[in-house]
Design an enzyme around this catalytic site. Structure first.
Site, PDB file in Angstrom:
ATOM      1  N   ASP A 106      17.655 -14.388 -69.150  1.00  0.00           N
ATOM      2  CA  ASP A 106      16.615 -15.403 -69.045  1.00  0.00           C
ATOM      3  C   ASP A 106      15.299 -14.769 -69.525  1.00  0.00           C
ATOM      4  OD1 ASP A 106      15.229 -17.679 -68.211  1.00  0.00           O
ATOM      5  OD2 ASP A 106      15.370 -17.237 -66.096  1.00  0.00           O
ATOM      6  N   SER A 107      14.443 -14.313 -68.612  1.00  0.00           N
ATOM      7  CA  SER A 107      13.225 -13.622 -69.061  1.00  0.00           C
ATOM      8  C   SER A 107      13.597 -12.297 -69.731  1.00  0.00           C
ATOM      9  CB  SER A 107      12.303 -13.345 -67.873  1.00  0.00           C
ATOM     10  OG  SER A 107      12.865 -12.353 -67.044  1.00  0.00           O
TER      11      SER A 107
ATOM     12  N   LYS B 199      19.119 -17.621 -72.637  1.00  0.00           N
ATOM     13  CA  LYS B 199      18.020 -18.615 -72.650  1.00  0.00           C
ATOM     14  C   LYS B 199      16.905 -17.996 -73.468  1.00  0.00           C
ATOM     15  CE  LYS B 199      18.198 -20.509 -68.045  1.00  0.00           C
ATOM     16  NZ  LYS B 199      17.457 -20.620 -66.772  1.00  0.00           N
TER      17      LYS B 199
HETATM   18  P1  IMP Z   1      16.044 -12.524 -65.997  1.00  0.00           P
HETATM   19  O1  IMP Z   1      15.597 -11.228 -65.362  1.00  0.00           O
HETATM   20  O2  IMP Z   1      14.916 -13.548 -65.984  1.00  0.00           O
HETATM   21  O3  IMP Z   1      16.599 -12.338 -67.374  1.00  0.00           O
HETATM   22  O4  IMP Z   1      17.117 -13.161 -65.046  1.00  0.00           O
HETATM   23  C1  IMP Z   1      18.432 -12.777 -65.098  1.00  0.00           C
HETATM   24  C2  IMP Z   1      19.202 -13.151 -63.850  1.00  0.00           C
HETATM   25  O5  IMP Z   1      18.674 -14.323 -63.236  1.00  0.00           O
HETATM   26  C3  IMP Z   1      20.618 -13.504 -64.212  1.00  0.00           C
HETATM   27  O6  IMP Z   1      21.443 -12.377 -64.128  1.00  0.00           O
HETATM   28  C4  IMP Z   1      20.968 -14.557 -63.193  1.00  0.00           C
HETATM   29  O7  IMP Z   1      21.472 -13.942 -62.033  1.00  0.00           O
HETATM   30  C5  IMP Z   1      19.674 -15.217 -62.867  1.00  0.00           C
HETATM   31  N1  IMP Z   1      19.470 -16.480 -63.619  1.00  0.00           N
HETATM   32  C6  IMP Z   1      18.648 -16.695 -64.667  1.00  0.00           C
HETATM   33  N2  IMP Z   1      18.710 -17.955 -65.101  1.00  0.00           N
HETATM   34  C7  IMP Z   1      19.623 -18.573 -64.306  1.00  0.00           C
HETATM   35  C8  IMP Z   1      20.150 -19.919 -64.267  1.00  0.00           C
HETATM   36  O8  IMP Z   1      19.801 -20.814 -65.053  1.00  0.00           O
HETATM   37  N3  IMP Z   1      21.076 -20.154 -63.310  1.00  0.00           N
HETATM   38  C9  IMP Z   1      21.504 -19.205 -62.415  1.00  0.00           C
HETATM   39  N4  IMP Z   1      21.042 -17.951 -62.432  1.00  0.00           N
HETATM   40  C10 IMP Z   1      20.107 -17.642 -63.358  1.00  0.00           C
END
Ligand code: IMP
Ligand code: MG
Length: 183
Positions: free
Chosen positions: A104-105, A132
């Site tokens: 995601d991020s 994403k």
């Molecule tokens: P990041 O650090 O923002 O890249 O978030 C990554 C983590 O957030 C992933 O491993 C997921 O556990 C959780 N996550 C991010 N987006 C979603 C979503 O749309 N649904 C469920 N979990 C999410």
């Protein structure tokens, strides 16, 4: 449609199965003749990893780690990542493939990569089922990507909604107006 909380099905079970096979084929070709250590980030990646690993045509080991970034009720990554469960394997000089459910991020995977690199693996690549990409804030190399998805909160196929629904066989978008957290 199983029920009201599913706003839309984004990726159907047959599309997931097909893409997992394609990724497995690509990974098997790239790692031909090598051993690969798959590292799954708990809990979401377990489902994807289990499907992927069963289709790999190379010798592989598996290990898991857990990090916390999202809490129950939150829909945004905090940017601070803490290891809550560490690997049982020494990854030094191993060919490591980090498997994630969703990027995601990118903060979570960026921190994990930084930590793992300090342990001096021979190689370190990333395989993510969902990307994403429009939400990316950290720079993350994704070597194997299942699907690029829009900026919507998704669940199913390992991804949770307040820790539930990981068992759903599809990736769905939650309808937040109709969704009530399980009590
Ligand atoms: P990041 O650090 O923002 O890249 O978030 C990554 C983590 O957030 C992933 O491993 C997921 O556990 C959780 N996550 C991010 N987006 C979603 C979503 O749309 N649904 C469920 N979990 C999410
Ligand atoms: Mg995760």
């Amino acid at each position: 449609m199983p029920d009201a909380k599913v706003g839309e099905i984004l990726v159907q079970p047959d599309e997931l199965a097909h893409r997992v096979s394609e990724l497995a084929e690509e990974i098997s070709a790239d790692y031909a003749g090598k051993n690969v250590l798959l590292i799954g980030v708990l809990k979401g990646a377990v489902f994807f990893l289990a499907d992927l690993m069963r289709q790999l045509d190379v010798d592989c080991e598996v290990d898991f780690m857990a990090v916390s970034s999202y809490g129950v009720g939150k829909r945004e990554s905090s940017g601070t990542v803490r290891v809550t469960f560490d690997l049982q394997t020494d990854i030094r000089d191993k060919d490591v493939l980090l498997v994630e459910d969703i990027i995601d991020s990118g903060h979570t995977i960026a921190s994990v990569l930084e930590m793992l690199n300090l342990r001096q693996p021979r190689s370190l690549k990333v395989c993510a089922l969902l990307d994403k990409s429009e939400r990316r804030e950290a720079v993350v190399p994704i070597h194997y990507r299942g699907f690029d998805i829009p900026n919507k909160f998704v669940f199913g196929f390992g991804l949770d909604l307040d820790e539930y629904y990981r068992n759903l066989p599809f990736v769905g978008v939650v309808d937040l107006e109709k969704y009530k957290p399980p009590s």
